[in-house]
Design a protein around this motif. Structure first.
Motif, short mmCIF file in Angstrom:
data_model
loop_
_atom_site.label_atom_id
_atom_site.label_comp_id
_atom_site.label_asym_id
_atom_site.label_seq_id
_atom_site.Cartn_x
_atom_site.Cartn_y
_atom_site.Cartn_z
N LYS A 1 0.84 -1.20 0.00
CA LYS A 1 0.00 0.00 0.00
C LYS A 1 0.87 1.25 0.00
N MET A 2 0.82 2.00 -1.09
CA MET A 2 1.60 3.24 -1.20
C MET A 2 1.08 4.04 -2.40
N PRO A 3 1.35 5.34 -2.42
CA PRO A 3 0.95 6.14 -3.57
C PRO A 3 1.62 5.65 -4.85
N ALA A 4 0.99 5.92 -5.99
CA ALA A 4 1.46 5.40 -7.28
C ALA A 4 2.88 5.87 -7.61
N PHE A 5 3.21 7.16 -7.31
CA PHE A 5 4.53 7.65 -7.69
C PHE A 5 5.62 6.98 -6.87
N ILE A 6 5.31 6.62 -5.62
CA ILE A 6 6.30 5.91 -4.80
C ILE A 6 6.44 4.47 -5.28
N ARG A 7 5.31 3.85 -5.66
CA ARG A 7 5.35 2.48 -6.18
C ARG A 7 6.23 2.42 -7.42
N ASN A 8 6.10 3.41 -8.31
CA ASN A 8 6.90 3.43 -9.54
C ASN A 8 8.40 3.49 -9.21
N LYS A 9 8.76 4.30 -8.21
CA LYS A 9 10.17 4.40 -7.82
C LYS A 9 10.67 3.08 -7.25
N LYS A 10 9.84 2.43 -6.45
CA LYS A 10 10.25 1.17 -5.83
C LYS A 10 10.35 0.05 -6.87
N GLU A 11 9.44 0.04 -7.83
CA GLU A 11 9.51 -0.98 -8.88
C GLU A 11 10.79 -0.83 -9.69
N ALA A 12 11.16 0.43 -9.99
CA ALA A 12 12.40 0.66 -10.74
C ALA A 12 13.61 0.22 -9.92
N LEU A 13 13.58 0.51 -8.62
CA LEU A 13 14.69 0.11 -7.75
C LEU A 13 14.79 -1.40 -7.65
N ALA A 14 13.64 -2.08 -7.49
CA ALA A 14 13.64 -3.54 -7.37
C ALA A 14 14.22 -4.19 -8.62
N ARG A 15 13.83 -3.67 -9.79
CA ARG A 15 14.36 -4.23 -11.04
C ARG A 15 15.86 -3.97 -11.15
N ARG A 16 16.31 -2.80 -10.70
CA ARG A 16 17.71 -2.44 -10.85
C ARG A 16 18.63 -3.29 -9.98
N ILE A 17 18.25 -3.53 -8.72
CA ILE A 17 19.18 -4.25 -7.84
C ILE A 17 18.96 -5.76 -7.87
#
Length: 328
Positions: free
Chosen positions: A262-278
């Motif tokens: 549960k989080m705002p969409a813009f934070i979810r997008n940042k976390k998804e990018a981070l998860a894919r990167r690391i």
């Protein structure tokens, strides 16, 4: 009268005003008070003045509470100046000055200082003042709660709790209610219990956390850690709890369960990018880094500040973009 006829309460936090008034009214020797609340932004009605000056029909006591009194006009203060000299023995008046403080200065309007009621109250010490919850008052707030509930703290948890709580007494009280439930019958608050607190994103700490997870400049990150000697203990446990929560979110995203986070969409997008990167291996490594640091403190092998510095060093490497990785 054995108690003050009136008091000035100077504080911008409504919950703290409420608690202070209740504390005064419940003091030994005071009878049951019927609360009468009025707002200074409204025209002060005839009923307000009657409550101040007239005895109740059946001999009860009244607590007349005037909220936002700092907004009163000069003519209204003139009327109050006269009214307090003729207060009913059954009435107690609370004048709530709720303007924002400027630094350590009380929010006291100039129009109040000239009034006899203020000068008399100041002389009699019928004044209570607090800036609300800030870095200096939050510790007493938590200590009072600990004493009232009988809850103690694991090493470092009290400092971390003080840093994590919102600087609004009503919101902070709700979070402490959660902590009381989490502490259970043992009445000991542990590091992992703090994970349920939605940390204040405006805190400087979270700027640090975001920059760390996004592979921020290592020099400025280390400067943030090494120059904050007074907060290292609490910062370690805040960072540990935040990292554990972050790692769980990233792991869920990588395993197709991102919709459960549960989080705002813009934070979810940042976390998804981070998860894919690391990737999954480095996400799993976050849990290891936190566990190693906590074990170092609990075993006595490291002080919290040493564990913090080692943890940040490991995380700086882990989160670093590929271009910044050291080639071997």
């Amino acid at each position: 009268m054995s108690r003050p006829g009136y008091m000035f309460l100077i504080c911008p936090d409504a919950q703290m005003l409420h608690e202070q008034i209740n504390s005064i009214l419940s003091a030994p020797g005071n009878s049951d008070f019927e609360k009468k609340v009025y707002w200074a932004e409204d025209d002060l009605s005839p009923q307000f003045w009657d409550d101040l000056t007239l005895q109740t029909l059946f001999g009860g006591s009244k607590a007349v509470i005037l909220r936002k009194a700092h907004t009163l006009k000069a003519a209204q203060w003139d009327s109050l100046d006269k009214a307090v000299s003729g207060l009913s023995d059954s009435s107690m008046l609370f004048l709530c000055l709720e303007g924002e403080w400027k630094g350590k200065k009380q929010a006291l309007p100039a129009v109040v200082k000239r009034r006899k009621c203020w000068q008399h109250a100041e002389k009699q010490k019928w004044v209570w003042a607090s800036p609300g919850l800030d870095e200096n008052t939050i510790k007493k707030f938590v200590n009072d709660w600990s004493r009232q509930t009988g809850i103690s703290f694991q090493n470092g948890v009290q400092q971390a709790l003080c840093s994590a709580l919102p600087r609004d007494a009503r919101a902070a009280r709700l979070e402490l209610d959660k902590m009381e439930l989490a502490a259970g019958d043992e009445k000991v608050l542990e590091h992992e219990h703090l994970e349920v607190i939605p940390f204040n994103e405006e805190m400087e700490f979270f700027t640090f956390m975001d920059r760390l997870s996004q592979g921020g400049d290592p020099v400025s990150l280390w400067q943030r850690v090494l120059t904050n000697h007074t907060e290292k203990d609490s910062m370690f446990f805040l960072l540990a709890a935040s990292l554990t929560r972050e790692a769980r979110s990233l792991w869920m995203i990588l395993n197709g369960e991102g919709s459960e986070v549960k989080m705002p969409a813009f934070i979810r997008n940042k976390k998804e990018a981070l998860a894919r990167r690391i990737g999954p291996a480095r996400v799993a490594r976050i849990f290891d880094i936190v566990l190693e640091a906590e074990l170092g403190i609990k075993s006595g092998n490291r002080k919290p500040e040493q564990a913090l510095e080692l943890m940040v060093a490991s995380l700086t490497t882990l989160f670093a973009p590929p271009a910044r990785n050291i080639r071997r």
